[in-house]
Scaffold this motif. Structure first.
Motif, mmCIF file in Angstrom:
data_model
loop_
_atom_site.group_PDB
_atom_site.id
_atom_site.type_symbol
_atom_site.label_atom_id
_atom_site.label_comp_id
_atom_site.label_asym_id
_atom_site.label_seq_id
_atom_site.Cartn_x
_atom_site.Cartn_y
_atom_site.Cartn_z
ATOM 1 N N GLN A 1 0.438 -1.233 0.165
ATOM 2 C CA GLN A 1 0.165 0.073 -0.254
ATOM 3 C C GLN A 1 1.092 1.181 -0.026
ATOM 4 N N LYS B 1 -6.606 -5.563 -1.990
ATOM 5 C CA LYS B 1 -7.157 -4.601 -1.238
ATOM 6 C C LYS B 1 -6.552 -3.800 -0.507
ATOM 7 N N ALA C 1 -6.826 0.156 -1.269
ATOM 8 C CA ALA C 1 -6.842 0.983 0.125
ATOM 9 C C ALA C 1 -5.850 2.395 -0.483
ATOM 10 N N LYS D 1 -7.507 5.063 -2.977
ATOM 11 C CA LYS D 1 -7.727 5.383 -2.208
ATOM 12 C C LYS D 1 -7.993 7.130 -0.758
ATOM 13 N N ALA D 2 -6.407 6.016 -0.157
ATOM 14 C CA ALA D 2 -6.185 6.651 0.628
ATOM 15 C C ALA D 2 -5.640 8.389 -0.079
ATOM 16 N N ALA E 1 -15.333 -1.603 -2.252
ATOM 17 C CA ALA E 1 -14.970 -0.226 -2.080
ATOM 18 C C ALA E 1 -15.413 1.114 -2.354
#
Length: 254
Positions: free
Chosen positions: A85, A127, A131, A134-135, A157
Motif C-alpha cells: 500500500q 485490497k 486502499a 482511496k487514500a 470499496a
C-alpha cells in the motif's frame, strides 16, 4: 455507435533501456498509462512524457508497479499488504506531482506488469492497491483486467472502475492472459491484432489461444508500448476501429 478507449504503457524509457516511442504513440492513443518510477523510467523522462500527453490532449493514468526495476516489474513480489500500500501511494503521489507541474492531472490508475496480473486473482494484494488509491484520491478510476478480482474489490470499496482488454496479448479460455513465458503469448501482426479488437469492440468477444471465443467486456484496449511494432499495431487498430464506426475516446475524464 460503440465507443472504446485506446491506451498504452509509456514513460518507461531510460538512456540505456529505450523500450517505446512515446511521442509516436501519443499521436494515436486516447489514454496514457505513465510509469510511476518503480519498474521503469526516470523522473525527467516521465515528466517529458506527461508534458507531451498534456499538449496532445491525452488523458493521463498512473502506472505503478512492484519495486522491481531490474525485471521491469514483471516478476511477482511476495510483499506484505502495508508495504505494498505504501509503495503504491508513493508512486501515485510522485506521478500526480509531476503531472501537476506540467499542467496536467492523473485521472486513473492502471497497475503494471506482475502487480497487474497478481491483483487480477489475489484478494489480499488487491485490497492493498485499492486502499492506496482511496487514500490518495478516491476519485481516481481503477483500470484493470476484465473479469479480474481487483475490479470487484474496488467497486465494493466505492471506487469507479473500468475494464481493459489487450490488443497484443493472447488470452486463455477463462479470460486470463497467456503467460509471457509461453509461446504465442505476445502478438505482433498489426492486421490480425486490429481485427481482434474490432470484434472485441463490436461483439464483446476475443478468440482465445485454443481457438474458442471468450467473452470480454472492456472499456479500454491496451497496446503495450514496449512490444515490437507497437506503433504500427496501435495505428492499425485505431484505423480499423474507426473504419468500423467505433469511436475512440477516453474512459476517464481529464
Amino acid at each position: 455507435m460503440p465507443t472504446i478507449d485506446l491506451n498504452s504503457d509509456l514513460g518507461e524509457n531510460v538512456a540505456d533501456r529505450v523500450v517505446s516511442d512515446d511521442a509516436a504513440m501519443l499521436e494515436i492513443v486516447s489514454s496514457a498509462n505513465v510509469s510511476s518510477g518503480f519498474h521503469a523510467g526516470s523522473p525527467e523522462g516521465i515528466r517529458q512524457t506527461l508534458a507531451d500527453a498534456v499538449r496532445g490532449g491525452v488523458v493521463i493514468g498512473a502506472h505503478p508497479g512492484y519495486r522491481d526495476y531490474e525485471n521491469f516489474g514483471r516478476t511477482k513480489v511476495d510483499i506484505d499488504s502495508a508495504t505494498l500500500q505504501a509503495h503504491v501511494e508513493y508512486q501515485l503521489g510522485a506521478l500526480m506531482g509531476l503531472a501537476s507541474a506540467v499542467g496536467g492531472k492523473v485521472a486513473y490508475v492502471k497497475p503494471h506488469g506482475a502487480l497487474y496480473n497478481t491483483i487480477a486473482r489475489d484478494e489480499r494484494q488487491s485490497k492493498a492497491v485499492v486502499a492506496a488509491i482511496k487514500a490518495i484520491d478516491p476519485n481516481l478510476v481503477l483500470l484493470g483486467l476484465a473479469g479480474g478480482t481487483v475490479l470487484e474489490i474496488a467497486k465494493d470499496a466505492g471506487l469507479t472502475v473500468a475494464a481493459e482488454a489487450f490488443a497484443d496479448r493472447a488470452y486463455q479460455p477463462d479470460g486470463q492472459l497467456v503467460s509471457r513465458a509461453e509461446e504465442g503469448a505476445v502478438l505482433h501482426d498489426p492486421a490480425a491484432v486490429a481485427e481482434r479488437m474490432v470484434r472485441l469492440a463490436g461483439e464483446g468477444v476475443i478468440r482465445a489461444i485454443d481457438g474458442t471465443d471468450v467473452r470480454v467486456e472492456a472499456q479500454s484496449i491496451c497496446v503495450h508500448g514496449d512490444s515490437p511494432g507497437s506503433v504500427a499495431m496501435a495505428a492499425e487498430t485505431k484505423r480499423m476501429l474507426q473504419d468500423a464506426g467505433i469511436t475512440i475516446a477516453p474512459f476517464a475524464a481529464a
